[in-house]
Design a protein around this motif. Structure first.
Motif, mmCIF file in Angstrom:
data_model
loop_
_atom_site.group_PDB
_atom_site.id
_atom_site.type_symbol
_atom_site.label_atom_id
_atom_site.label_comp_id
_atom_site.label_asym_id
_atom_site.label_seq_id
_atom_site.Cartn_x
_atom_site.Cartn_y
_atom_site.Cartn_z
ATOM 1 N N ALA A 1 -60.892 86.450 7.171
ATOM 2 C CA ALA A 1 -60.769 85.185 7.885
ATOM 3 C C ALA A 1 -61.633 84.097 7.264
ATOM 4 C CB ALA A 1 -61.146 85.374 9.354
ATOM 5 N N ALA A 2 -62.807 84.478 6.769
ATOM 6 C CA ALA A 2 -63.699 83.490 6.158
ATOM 7 C C ALA A 2 -63.056 82.869 4.923
ATOM 8 C CB ALA A 2 -65.033 84.136 5.786
ATOM 9 N N LEU A 3 -62.371 83.674 4.134
ATOM 10 C CA LEU A 3 -61.693 83.172 2.941
ATOM 11 C C LEU A 3 -60.562 82.229 3.328
ATOM 12 C CD1 LEU A 3 -61.030 83.073 -0.060
ATOM 13 C CD2 LEU A 3 -59.741 85.208 0.224
ATOM 14 N N TRP A 4 -59.733 82.662 4.270
ATOM 15 C CA TRP A 4 -58.607 81.822 4.669
ATOM 16 C C TRP A 4 -59.065 80.552 5.369
ATOM 17 C CZ3 TRP A 4 -54.242 82.176 2.404
ATOM 18 C CH2 TRP A 4 -53.811 83.412 1.904
ATOM 19 N N SER A 5 -60.201 80.615 6.038
ATOM 20 C CA SER A 5 -60.761 79.409 6.644
ATOM 21 C C SER A 5 -61.122 78.397 5.564
ATOM 22 C CB SER A 5 -62.004 79.762 7.470
ATOM 23 O OG SER A 5 -62.623 78.582 7.964
ATOM 24 N N ALA A 6 -61.821 78.861 4.511
ATOM 25 C CA ALA A 6 -62.212 77.970 3.425
ATOM 26 C C ALA A 6 -60.987 77.406 2.705
ATOM 27 C CB ALA A 6 -63.107 78.713 2.439
ATOM 28 N N VAL A 7 -59.993 78.266 2.453
ATOM 29 C CA VAL A 7 -58.770 77.830 1.773
ATOM 30 C C VAL A 7 -58.043 76.765 2.603
ATOM 31 C CG1 VAL A 7 -56.439 78.562 1.102
ATOM 32 C CG2 VAL A 7 -58.437 79.920 0.424
ATOM 33 N N SER A 8 -57.910 77.028 3.896
ATOM 34 C CA SER A 8 -57.157 76.100 4.754
ATOM 35 C C SER A 8 -57.889 74.778 4.941
ATOM 36 C CB SER A 8 -56.882 76.759 6.113
ATOM 37 O OG SER A 8 -58.091 77.076 6.786
ATOM 38 N N ILE A 9 -59.213 74.823 5.061
ATOM 39 C CA ILE A 9 -59.988 73.586 5.181
ATOM 40 C C ILE A 9 -59.885 72.775 3.894
ATOM 41 C CG2 ILE A 9 -62.334 72.644 5.363
ATOM 42 C CD1 ILE A 9 -62.968 74.949 7.282
ATOM 43 N N ALA B 1 -57.856 77.400 16.297
ATOM 44 C CA ALA B 1 -58.561 77.592 15.026
ATOM 45 C C ALA B 1 -59.775 78.489 15.217
ATOM 46 C CB ALA B 1 -58.982 76.246 14.445
ATOM 47 N N GLY B 2 -60.502 78.293 16.324
ATOM 48 C CA GLY B 2 -61.664 79.124 16.604
ATOM 49 C C GLY B 2 -61.294 80.577 16.814
ATOM 50 N N ALA B 3 -60.184 80.786 17.520
ATOM 51 C CA ALA B 3 -59.740 82.153 17.784
ATOM 52 C C ALA B 3 -59.287 82.854 16.515
ATOM 53 C CB ALA B 3 -58.601 82.142 18.804
ATOM 54 N N MET B 4 -58.883 82.060 15.495
ATOM 55 C CA MET B 4 -58.432 82.652 14.229
ATOM 56 C C MET B 4 -59.553 82.723 13.201
ATOM 57 S SD MET B 4 -54.560 81.163 13.659
ATOM 58 C CE MET B 4 -55.129 79.499 13.348
ATOM 59 N N GLY B 5 -60.776 82.530 13.646
ATOM 60 C CA GLY B 5 -61.899 82.641 12.724
ATOM 61 C C GLY B 5 -62.151 81.393 11.901
ATOM 62 N N GLY B 6 -61.735 80.227 12.417
ATOM 63 C CA GLY B 6 -61.985 78.980 11.707
ATOM 64 C C GLY B 6 -60.918 78.589 10.712
ATOM 65 N N ILE B 7 -59.771 79.258 10.732
ATOM 66 C CA ILE B 7 -58.666 78.897 9.835
ATOM 67 C C ILE B 7 -58.057 77.576 10.307
ATOM 68 C CG2 ILE B 7 -56.388 79.570 8.982
ATOM 69 C CD1 ILE B 7 -57.256 82.465 9.246
ATOM 70 N N ASP B 8 -57.937 76.606 9.386
ATOM 71 C CA ASP B 8 -57.458 75.268 9.703
ATOM 72 C C ASP B 8 -55.995 75.128 9.279
ATOM 73 O OD1 ASP B 8 -56.829 72.527 9.711
ATOM 74 O OD2 ASP B 8 -58.920 71.966 9.370
ATOM 75 N N LEU B 9 -55.107 75.123 10.246
ATOM 76 C CA LEU B 9 -53.676 74.957 9.983
ATOM 77 C C LEU B 9 -53.177 73.604 10.469
ATOM 78 C CD1 LEU B 9 -52.344 78.497 10.985
ATOM 79 C CD2 LEU B 9 -52.879 77.642 8.693
ATOM 80 N N SER B 10 -54.089 72.631 10.563
ATOM 81 C CA SER B 10 -53.731 71.334 11.139
ATOM 82 C C SER B 10 -52.649 70.608 10.347
ATOM 83 C CB SER B 10 -54.969 70.449 11.256
ATOM 84 O OG SER B 10 -55.615 70.306 10.002
ATOM 85 N N VAL B 11 -52.673 70.726 9.013
ATOM 86 C CA VAL B 11 -51.684 70.005 8.202
ATOM 87 C C VAL B 11 -50.278 70.558 8.406
ATOM 88 C CG1 VAL B 11 -50.922 69.465 5.859
ATOM 89 C CG2 VAL B 11 -53.327 69.220 6.465
#
Length: 484
Positions: free
Chosen positions: A214-222, A442-452
């Motif tokens: 999740a940490a990796l996907w959070s950084a990628v998505s942000i 986003a919080g429930a997914m570990g900080g993954i940002d899918l806003s776009v």
């Protein structure tokens, strides 16, 4: 009543020594000039930017490996296609994008959207780019003996803003003629700077603690959200293309616009990521601009700062130019030139506030992510409408503001367009992650940002669904205001 600007005739191109008097007025076919490829340098010049270095460095500061950062940069360049798609509506309608969107939101609804969404986007980008030149210009001014940490950036901001407004006042003719030369000069300066950056790159760079799960996907998505916010914010691309003949091939307009913006952005964002591997993160705390200048020889530093200022003027000149027409489209009784001055004053005030309250890196990352909540839905719905209508817009009907006109809809409001944008922004906020706000999903997914992707998909889907329902309710699938 009908819009008074539709009957005013202004020759094109206007003499370079005179300000452009045209605003949102409809451009007659006899006044159309130019080729699609002319748009490439128009978009390249503003995007050979120091902000690309800043955003690229952010990819590494997020914890990504170099190869991961490169993939995110490539993915973040893809939304430029939407900037190109909406650009083709300019020649089709023969007017500004802020008028064309009356087809999406209705006569009255468009005023609200342009006044809030359009002005917010313009003000943020004016401030962000003036902020970059202010911090770096202050470094140059300090070398000349004036080292006040506040007054220096403020002074640079005021001078650069004044020149920027002059570019906006002279308008389309000046931009079209001068930006090819500006693009070549800026490309030369930035490539020279890159040559001095490369020896400092740590080609064997590895993150201290490689990200996983999740940490990796959070950084990628942000990272993707930050990168995508730039092309998604350029809802003014129809304004720069509107003087082209209506017969110009849409595919060429899309290609020239998208590639003109995407190529320099991707190239120098990549350089920014490489730069971050050779600089200690603590050295970038005051701002990447200071760390970058420290790597350059004494003679190149001032040249680079001048290049940054020229880029800022080219980008904000275009932004101020199109924002001045947005002012007219919402019904404010003001001509385009004084409108440009007002836009410049607002952007200058916001920049001075940011100069005294934040660093460049903090301002860029936070504002670009928040901007997605605005730019994602508005870009998605614009591109969807262009596709849905097959790029057929009747320019004269867009200026018909009488009740019962094609774009009057329900009392001047087009509910499908307005509701789609609001829902798109609202749902996207649930998927957003940054230092100021983390949405519950986003919080429930570990900080993954899918806003776009969420903002764009929800907006487009709601708009298509609601317009389809409205068409069935009226017993027809004919689009309002479409030229036969």
């Amino acid at each position: 009543m009908s819009h008074p600007h539709t009957t005013e005739a202004v020759s094109y191109p206007e003499p370079l020594g005179h300000p452009e008097t045209r605003g949102i007025e409809l451009i007659d076919s006899s006044q159309r000039r130019g080729r699609a490829r002319d748009l490439f340098p128009v978009w390249a010049a503003p995007n050979v930017s120091v902000l690309n270095f800043t955003v690229g460095a952010s990819m590494i500061l997020l914890g990504l490996e170099l190869w991961q950062a490169f993939l995110v940069i490539i993915a973040g360049s893809l939304p430029w296609i939407f900037t190109g798609i909406i650009a083709i509506s300019g020649p089709a309608a023969g007017t500004s994008g802020s008028v064309i969107t009356r087809a999406i939101y209705g006569i009255r609804g468009n005023r609200v959207i342009v006044a809030f969404f359009g002005w917010f986007i313009s003000a943020v980008f004016l401030a962000l780019n003036w902020l970059a030149s202010s911090f770096m210009g202050a470094e140059l001014v300090a070398q000349l003996g004036y080292a006040d940490p506040v007054a220096g950036p403020v002074l640079v901001t005021i001078v650069v803003a004044a020149i920027t407004v002059l570019v906006a006042v002279f308008g389309h003719g000046l931009i079209l003629r001068s930006y090819p030369y500006v693009a070549v000069v800026l490309l030369g300066i930035f490539l020279l700077v890159t040559a001095f950056i490369l020896p400092h790159v740590n080609w064997n760079y590895a993150a201290a603690e490689p990200l996983e799960g999740a940490a990796l996907w959070s950084a990628v998505s942000i990272g993707f959200a930050i990168l995508a916010s730039t092309p998604l914010s350029y809802s003014n691309s129809p304004d720069m293309a509107r003087y082209l003949p209506e017969s110009t091939k849409p595919s060429r307009i899309i290609a020239a616009t998208a590639l003109g913006g995407a190529l320099p952005c991707a190239l120098f964002t990549t350089v920014g990521a490489l730069l971050a591997t050779g600089i200690d993160s603590a050295a970038m705390d005051p701002g990447i601009e200071s760390a970058l200048l420290a790597l350059l020889p004494a003679w190149l530093g001032p040249v680079f700062v001048i290049g940054v200022i020229i880029n800022t003027i080219s980008l904000n000149g275009m932004t101020t130019y199109t924002a001045s027409m947005a002012f007219q489209s919402i019904g404010v009784p003001i001509r385009r030139i004084p409108s440009a001055v007002v836009v410049g004053a607002i952007g200058t005030g916001l920049t001075i506030y940011l100069v005294m309250s934040t660093s460049l890196l903090e301002a860029v990352n936070l504002m670009l992510q928040l901007l997605v909540l605005v730019s994602g839905p508005t870009m998605a719905i614009f591109a969807t409408d262009v596709i849905r209508r097959r790029n057929r817009y009747d320019g004269s009907e867009l200026f018909n503001e009488k009740p019962g006109s094609p774009f009057w809809y329900s009392g001047g409001w087009h509910i499908p367009g307005l509701l789609a944008v609001v829902l798109g922004a609202g749902v996207a906020s649930l998927f957003l992650t940054n230092g100021w706000w983390t949405g519950p999903i986003a919080g429930a997914m570990g900080g993954i940002d899918l806003s776009v992707p969420v903002s764009m998909l929800v907006t487009a889907a709601v708009y298509v669904a609601l317009t389809g329902i409205a068409a069935k309710a009226h017993g027809t699938r004919v689009l309002e205001g479409v030229r036969a």
